[in-house]
Write a protein that holds these residues in place. Structure first.
Motif, PDB file in Angstrom:
ATOM      1  N   MET A   1      -3.784   1.537   4.323  1.00 55.29           N
ATOM      2  CA  MET A   1      -2.546   1.023   4.924  1.00 55.29           C
ATOM      3  C   MET A   1      -2.716   0.897   6.434  1.00 55.29           C
ATOM      4  O   MET A   1      -2.320  -0.112   7.037  1.00 55.29           O
ATOM      5  CB  MET A   1      -1.375   1.952   4.623  1.00 55.29           C
ATOM      6  CG  MET A   1      -0.062   1.537   5.274  1.00 55.29           C
ATOM      7  SD  MET A   1       1.158   2.869   5.342  1.00 55.29           S
ATOM      8  CE  MET A   1       0.476   3.904   6.657  1.00 55.29           C
ATOM      9  N   HIS A   2      -3.321   1.903   7.055  1.00 53.90           N
ATOM     10  CA  HIS A   2      -3.529   1.863   8.500  1.00 53.90           C
ATOM     11  C   HIS A   2      -4.548   0.792   8.885  1.00 53.90           C
ATOM     12  O   HIS A   2      -4.417   0.144   9.926  1.00 53.90           O
ATOM     13  CB  HIS A   2      -3.967   3.238   9.010  1.00 53.90           C
ATOM     14  CG  HIS A   2      -2.873   4.269   8.940  1.00 53.90           C
ATOM     15  ND1 HIS A   2      -1.790   4.244   9.790  1.00 53.90           N
ATOM     16  CD2 HIS A   2      -2.683   5.315   8.106  1.00 53.90           C
ATOM     17  CE1 HIS A   2      -0.988   5.261   9.502  1.00 53.90           C
ATOM     18  NE2 HIS A   2      -1.505   5.916   8.479  1.00 53.90           N
TER      19      HIS A   2
ATOM     20  N   SER B   1       0.822  -1.204   0.000  1.00 54.91           N
ATOM     21  CA  SER B   1       0.000   0.000   0.000  1.00 54.91           C
ATOM     22  C   SER B   1       0.855   1.253   0.000  1.00 54.91           C
ATOM     23  O   SER B   1       1.968   1.278   0.536  1.00 54.91           O
ATOM     24  CB  SER B   1      -0.899   0.008   1.242  1.00 54.91           C
ATOM     25  OG  SER B   1      -1.686   1.191   1.300  1.00 54.91           O
TER      26      SER B   1
ATOM     27  N   ALA C   1       4.897  -4.770   9.773  1.00 51.61           N
ATOM     28  CA  ALA C   1       5.049  -3.824   8.668  1.00 51.61           C
ATOM     29  C   ALA C   1       6.504  -3.681   8.263  1.00 51.61           C
ATOM     30  O   ALA C   1       7.412  -3.729   9.094  1.00 51.61           O
ATOM     31  CB  ALA C   1       4.485  -2.466   9.057  1.00 51.61           C
TER      32      ALA C   1
ATOM     33  N   PRO D   1       2.732   2.614   9.604  1.00 51.29           N
ATOM     34  CA  PRO D   1       1.779   1.529   9.867  1.00 51.29           C
ATOM     35  C   PRO D   1       2.065   0.936  11.244  1.00 51.29           C
ATOM     36  O   PRO D   1       3.218   0.656  11.574  1.00 51.29           O
ATOM     37  CB  PRO D   1       2.073   0.524   8.744  1.00 51.29           C
ATOM     38  CG  PRO D   1       3.470   0.834   8.313  1.00 51.29           C
ATOM     39  CD  PRO D   1       3.676   2.300   8.533  1.00 51.29           C
TER      40      PRO D   1
ATOM     41  N   ALA E   1       4.683  -0.931   3.198  1.00 50.40           N
ATOM     42  CA  ALA E   1       4.199   0.440   3.061  1.00 50.40           C
ATOM     43  C   ALA E   1       5.198   1.254   2.256  1.00 50.40           C
ATOM     44  O   ALA E   1       6.387   1.299   2.582  1.00 50.40           O
ATOM     45  CB  ALA E   1       3.993   1.062   4.439  1.00 50.40           C
TER      46      ALA E   1
ATOM     47  N   TYR F   1       6.476   4.799   0.874  1.00 50.53           N
ATOM     48  CA  TYR F   1       6.425   6.224   1.219  1.00 50.53           C
ATOM     49  C   TYR F   1       7.177   7.059   0.194  1.00 50.53           C
ATOM     50  O   TYR F   1       8.308   6.733  -0.183  1.00 50.53           O
ATOM     51  CB  TYR F   1       7.034   6.457   2.604  1.00 50.53           C
ATOM     52  CG  TYR F   1       6.100   6.120   3.742  1.00 50.53           C
ATOM     53  CD1 TYR F   1       5.429   7.117   4.434  1.00 50.53           C
ATOM     54  CD2 TYR F   1       5.878   4.792   4.111  1.00 50.53           C
ATOM     55  CE1 TYR F   1       4.560   6.796   5.469  1.00 50.53           C
ATOM     56  CE2 TYR F   1       5.023   4.472   5.146  1.00 50.53           C
ATOM     57  CZ  TYR F   1       4.364   5.485   5.819  1.00 50.53           C
ATOM     58  OH  TYR F   1       3.500   5.172   6.849  1.00 50.53           O
TER      59      TYR F   1
ATOM     60  N   VAL G   1       2.390  -5.918   6.126  1.00 48.91           N
ATOM     61  CA  VAL G   1       2.178  -4.740   5.291  1.00 48.91           C
ATOM     62  C   VAL G   1       3.516  -4.257   4.751  1.00 48.91           C
ATOM     63  O   VAL G   1       4.479  -4.110   5.506  1.00 48.91           O
ATOM     64  CB  VAL G   1       1.505  -3.599   6.086  1.00 48.91           C
ATOM     65  CG1 VAL G   1       1.363  -2.349   5.222  1.00 48.91           C
ATOM     66  CG2 VAL G   1       0.147  -4.027   6.618  1.00 48.91           C
TER      67      VAL G   1
ATOM     68  N   ILE H   1       8.680  -0.935   5.811  1.00 52.47           N
ATOM     69  CA  ILE H   1       8.547   0.370   5.161  1.00 52.47           C
ATOM     70  C   ILE H   1       9.636   0.519   4.105  1.00 52.47           C
ATOM     71  O   ILE H   1      10.806   0.218   4.348  1.00 52.47           O
ATOM     72  CB  ILE H   1       8.655   1.494   6.196  1.00 52.47           C
ATOM     73  CG1 ILE H   1       7.449   1.454   7.147  1.00 52.47           C
ATOM     74  CG2 ILE H   1       8.749   2.862   5.525  1.00 52.47           C
ATOM     75  CD1 ILE H   1       7.565   2.382   8.336  1.00 52.47           C
TER      76      ILE H   1
ATOM     77  N   ASP I   1       1.080   5.171   1.471  1.00 51.83           N
ATOM     78  CA  ASP I   1       0.733   5.748   2.764  1.00 51.83           C
ATOM     79  C   ASP I   1      -0.692   6.270   2.662  1.00 51.83           C
ATOM     80  O   ASP I   1      -0.941   7.347   2.116  1.00 51.83           O
ATOM     81  CB  ASP I   1       1.719   6.873   3.098  1.00 51.83           C
ATOM     82  CG  ASP I   1       1.343   7.600   4.387  1.00 51.83           C
ATOM     83  OD1 ASP I   1       0.584   7.042   5.192  1.00 51.83           O
ATOM     84  OD2 ASP I   1       1.827   8.737   4.576  1.00 51.83           O
TER      85      ASP I   1
END
Length: 323
Positions: free
Chosen positions: A255-256, A249, A284, A279, A267, A269, A265, A286, A251
């Motif tokens: 995503m949350h 996903s 998660a 997240p 994530a 960015y 997840v 990132i 941001d």
């Protein structure tokens, strides 16, 4: 709203018998119904940015009959503190924000260095003023029942055997804020094609505004993805996400939601800061290139190249997905 659940958990930890009612836009009720800490959801009749002074005063007077003991005001706007004031709630807690002295009688000064993350700022309001803030803060966790999962399978005619036989990757290619938070469509499409070849199902999620992007991704896979964009309520999207095995996903709100479902997840960015609204799950991962120009927090790349997202290759994401 997902991050607000950390506040609800904090309030209940400090006062286990408290009842928590939430005044919020009606479209968020699908989330609130999946938060066991919430006693009742009350619809806020005004949208974002609307002053509606008379409506706020009237709503406050209507709420007097409930005899609330405390109101915690999460938005920082002056207008958001009006309803608790006119509801005669004796303790009105929140950050000073837009000069809200008087409207709030338990006004807090926000120390952004001490509380760099949004979720920390929310959870801190669940403790008395000046209290030592415990760490870690409670993580949001949405509760989805087997009955809710079964209902959404029936609603969208999903084959139970197929769900059990294949892993499911959810892709959330939208971002309400703007294109500077959206990983390129062609990267999502390449990732989708790769996972389909590995025997996964690929599901696409988003609002009606994301349907064009989702259609482009699906077209690139010869329509092999299951496209839910613009076809679900928020509650249905949450329940469907609870059936997936991994989520990629931008941001975004979804995503949350995926993090609050404790899903693996990944994530992505670009223009935003993962240190501010990450997240909230240990599962998660990132991806951020941490370019010198990021985070710029712009809706559209001011340099015109969105290199912070273009440079994140599908192979980087593939390597982080579960086998």
């Amino acid at each position: 709203m997902v991050m607000a659940q950390s506040l609800f958990l904090t309030l209940q930890a400090n006062a286990p018998d408290c009842l928590i009612d939430v005044l919020a836009p009606a479209w968020t009720f699908g989330l609130l119904e999946r938060m066991p800490q919430v006693n009742r959801a009350i619809a806020m009749p005004l949208g974002h940015g609307q002053l509606g002074l008379w409506e706020r005063v009237t709503l406050g007077k209507q709420l007097r009959a409930d005899a609330y003991q405390q109101a915690v005001v999460l938005p920082n706007s002056w207008k958001s503190a009006l309803t608790p004031f006119f509801a005669d709630i004796p303790q009105r807690t929140g950050y000073v924000g837009e000069c809200r002295w008087g409207l709030l009688n338990d006004a807090r000064q926000l120390n952004k260095q001490q509380l760099p993350m949004t979720v920390q700022r929310f959870a801190a309001l669940g403790h008395p003023k000046g209290a030592h803030l415990p760490t870690p803060y409670p993580l949001p966790r949405l509760a989805i029942s087997p009955a809710q999962q079964h209902a959404v399978q029936v609603q969208f005619k999903l084959n139970a055997e197929g769900l059990a036989a294949q892993k499911i990757l959810a892709l959330c290619p939208g971002a309400e804020y703007g294109e500077a938070k959206r990983w390129p469509t062609e990267h999502y499409a390449e990732l989708a094609r790769h996972q389909l070849k590995q025997g996964w199902q690929v599901w696409l999620f988003g609002s009606a505004k994301d349907q064009t992007v989702a259609a482009d991704i699906n077209r690139a896979t010869l329509n092999a993805c299951l496209d839910f964009t613009g076809k679900t309520s928020l509650a249905e999207a949450v329940d469907l996400l609870s059936l997936t095995d991994a989520v990629v996903s931008n941001d975004s709100g979804l995503m949350h939601v995926a993090a609050a479902l404790d899903k693996p997840v990944i994530a992505i960015y670009g223009s935003s800061d993962p240190g501010f609204t990450p997240p909230l799950t240990a599962k998660a991962q990132i991806i951020s290139l941490n370019l010198a120009c990021a985070p710029c927090f712009k809706r559209v790349c001011p340099l015109g190249h969105t290199a912070c997202l273009q440079g994140i290759r599908p192979e980087q994401v593939q390597e982080l997905l579960p086998p």
